[in-house]
Design a protein around this motif. Structure first.
Motif, PDB file in Angstrom:
ATOM      1  N   ILE A  48       0.685  -1.467  -0.054  1.00 57.69           N
ATOM      2  CA  ILE A  48       0.182   0.240  -0.019  1.00 57.69           C
ATOM      3  C   ILE A  48       0.155   1.029   0.097  1.00 57.69           C
ATOM      4  CG2 ILE A  48      -0.421  -0.085   2.211  1.00 57.69           C
ATOM      5  CD1 ILE A  48      -3.310   0.716   2.063  1.00 57.69           C
ATOM      6  N   LEU A  49       0.100   2.202  -0.877  1.00 59.45           N
ATOM      7  CA  LEU A  49       1.142   3.435  -1.081  1.00 59.45           C
ATOM      8  C   LEU A  49      -0.075   4.181  -0.322  1.00 59.45           C
ATOM      9  CD1 LEU A  49       4.047   5.296  -2.599  1.00 59.45           C
ATOM     10  CD2 LEU A  49       1.926   5.690  -4.513  1.00 59.45           C
ATOM     11  N   ASP A  50       1.315   5.696   0.445  1.00 53.69           N
ATOM     12  CA  ASP A  50       0.121   6.891   0.561  1.00 53.69           C
ATOM     13  C   ASP A  50       0.993   8.214   0.401  1.00 53.69           C
ATOM     14  OD1 ASP A  50      -1.141   8.689   2.674  1.00 53.69           O
ATOM     15  OD2 ASP A  50      -0.453   7.785   4.309  1.00 53.69           O
ATOM     16  N   PHE A  51       0.438   8.724  -0.511  1.00 51.82           N
ATOM     17  CA  PHE A  51       1.160   9.770  -0.564  1.00 51.82           C
ATOM     18  C   PHE A  51       0.555  11.502  -0.279  1.00 51.82           C
ATOM     19  CE2 PHE A  51       1.861  13.207  -3.587  1.00 51.82           C
ATOM     20  CZ  PHE A  51       3.416  13.273  -4.742  1.00 51.82           C
ATOM     21  N   GLY A  52       1.881  11.842   0.230  1.00 48.85           N
ATOM     22  CA  GLY A  52       1.467  13.051   1.278  1.00 48.85           C
ATOM     23  C   GLY A  52       1.380  12.503   2.186  1.00 48.85           C
ATOM     24  N   CYS A  53       1.933  11.097   2.344  1.00 48.87           N
ATOM     25  CA  CYS A  53       1.530  10.274   3.658  1.00 48.87           C
ATOM     26  C   CYS A  53       1.720  11.279   5.361  1.00 48.87           C
ATOM     27  CB  CYS A  53       2.672   9.379   4.333  1.00 48.87           C
ATOM     28  SG  CYS A  53       4.462   9.618   4.391  1.00 48.87           S
ATOM     29  N   GLY A  54       1.968  11.577   5.945  1.00 51.81           N
ATOM     30  CA  GLY A  54       2.546  12.970   6.677  1.00 51.81           C
ATOM     31  C   GLY A  54       3.915  12.624   7.555  1.00 51.81           C
ATOM     32  N   ASN A  55       2.847  12.079   8.912  1.00 51.41           N
ATOM     33  CA  ASN A  55       3.588  11.319  10.232  1.00 51.41           C
ATOM     34  C   ASN A  55       3.596   9.819   9.923  1.00 51.41           C
ATOM     35  OD1 ASN A  55       1.684  10.868  10.830  1.00 51.41           O
ATOM     36  ND2 ASN A  55       1.815  12.019  12.689  1.00 51.41           N
ATOM     37  N   GLY A  56       3.464   8.843   8.714  1.00 51.87           N
ATOM     38  CA  GLY A  56       2.837   7.795   8.588  1.00 51.87           C
ATOM     39  C   GLY A  56       1.814   7.717   9.432  1.00 51.87           C
ATOM     40  N   SER A  57       1.424   7.968   9.613  1.00 49.08           N
ATOM     41  CA  SER A  57      -0.388   7.423  11.207  1.00 49.08           C
ATOM     42  C   SER A  57      -0.590   6.733  10.300  1.00 49.08           C
ATOM     43  CB  SER A  57      -0.615   8.662  11.602  1.00 49.08           C
ATOM     44  OG  SER A  57      -1.547   9.153  10.649  1.00 49.08           O
ATOM     45  N   VAL A  58      -1.161   6.777   9.620  1.00 48.47           N
ATOM     46  CA  VAL A  58      -2.394   6.188   8.676  1.00 48.47           C
ATOM     47  C   VAL A  58      -1.736   4.604   7.541  1.00 48.47           C
ATOM     48  CG1 VAL A  58      -3.735   5.825   6.441  1.00 48.47           C
ATOM     49  CG2 VAL A  58      -3.629   8.025   8.146  1.00 48.47           C
ATOM     50  N   LEU A  59      -0.608   4.761   7.554  1.00 46.41           N
ATOM     51  CA  LEU A  59      -0.049   3.709   6.683  1.00 46.41           C
ATOM     52  C   LEU A  59       0.455   2.489   8.346  1.00 46.41           C
ATOM     53  CD1 LEU A  59       3.138   4.878   4.362  1.00 46.41           C
ATOM     54  CD2 LEU A  59       0.791   3.639   4.012  1.00 46.41           C
TER      55      LEU A  59
END
Length: 220
Positions: A48-59
């Motif tokens: 899974i890729l999070d573009f605009g991931c910020g602090n990575g909390s969603v990942l």
């Protein structure tokens, strides 16, 4: 790309520099609609890729749902620093975080990602970059791959005037950062050029008393 987003980078660097890194202790966000979206996009997804991931909390949340490989990209170097530290608390999943812009997607091969998260990023870009991002996501995600897109609320002409928001050009606003301001109908048209929209929902944030728009999409 970085130069025209310098103010955005400086803003988020300031925000994330002050942020305390905390361990992700559970997969619930406290927002039922958002939790449903995360459960959907992580189901049967490995990478899974999070573009605009910020602090990575969603990942990190995604990892608790069962995803294995997590790729995060963000313009803010301070955000990426915090994301790397946050991932060290995780007992599950593999993590790769990169500081950069859309060009970072060039390093990802075609159709190698199961799912992509775009939370409040497509509409915080200039239109040409937002379109480029959607095109690149379409390239890297697998066939039938899932994309979860969250967008800021649409601002009416009355709101723009009342809140003294600067109009850069047409529907591109300066609300402190960049806002590509489209109605939901227009977003359906834009997103629909790249993905099939399976579902759309409103996500209510009580602390801000406003709704974001959430699109569940798949690559045809």
């Amino acid at each position: 790309m970085e130069n025209q987003y310098k103010k955005c980078m400086e803003y988020w660097d300031t925000i994330f520099k002050k942020e305390e890194v905390k361990k992700t202790s559970g997969k619930e966000t406290g927002n039922q609609v958002l939790d449903e979206g995360l459960a959907w996009i992580t189901y049967d997804s490995e990478t899974i890729l999070d573009f605009g991931c910020g602090n990575g909390s969603v990942l990190c949340l995604c990892a608790l749902y069962g995803t294995r490989v997590h790729i995060g990209i963000d313009l803010s170097s301070k955000a990426i620093e915090k994301a790397k530290l946050k991932s060290e608390y995780m007992n599950t999943g593999e993590y790769q975080f990169f500081c950069g812009s859309i060009e970072e997607l060039n390093h990802i091969e075609d159709e190698t990602v199961d799912a992509v998260i775009l939370f409040n990023i497509v509409d915080n870009l200039y239109p040409e970059d937002g379109e480029k991002l959607l095109s690149e996501v379409h390239r890297v995600v697998k066939k039938q791959g899932k994309v979860l897109i969250k967008l800021n609320p649409y601002l009416t002409k009355e709101q723009i005037k009342e809140w003294n928001i600067k109009v850069i050009k047409d529907n591109v606003l300066d609300d402190g950062l960049i806002l590509w301001n489209n109605t939901t109908k227009n977003w359906e048209r834009i997103i629909g050029q790249y993905f099939g929209i399976k579902k759309k929902q409103n996500v209510y944030y009580e602390e801000y008393d406003q709704y974001n728009r959430l699109f569940w999409a798949e690559k045809n």
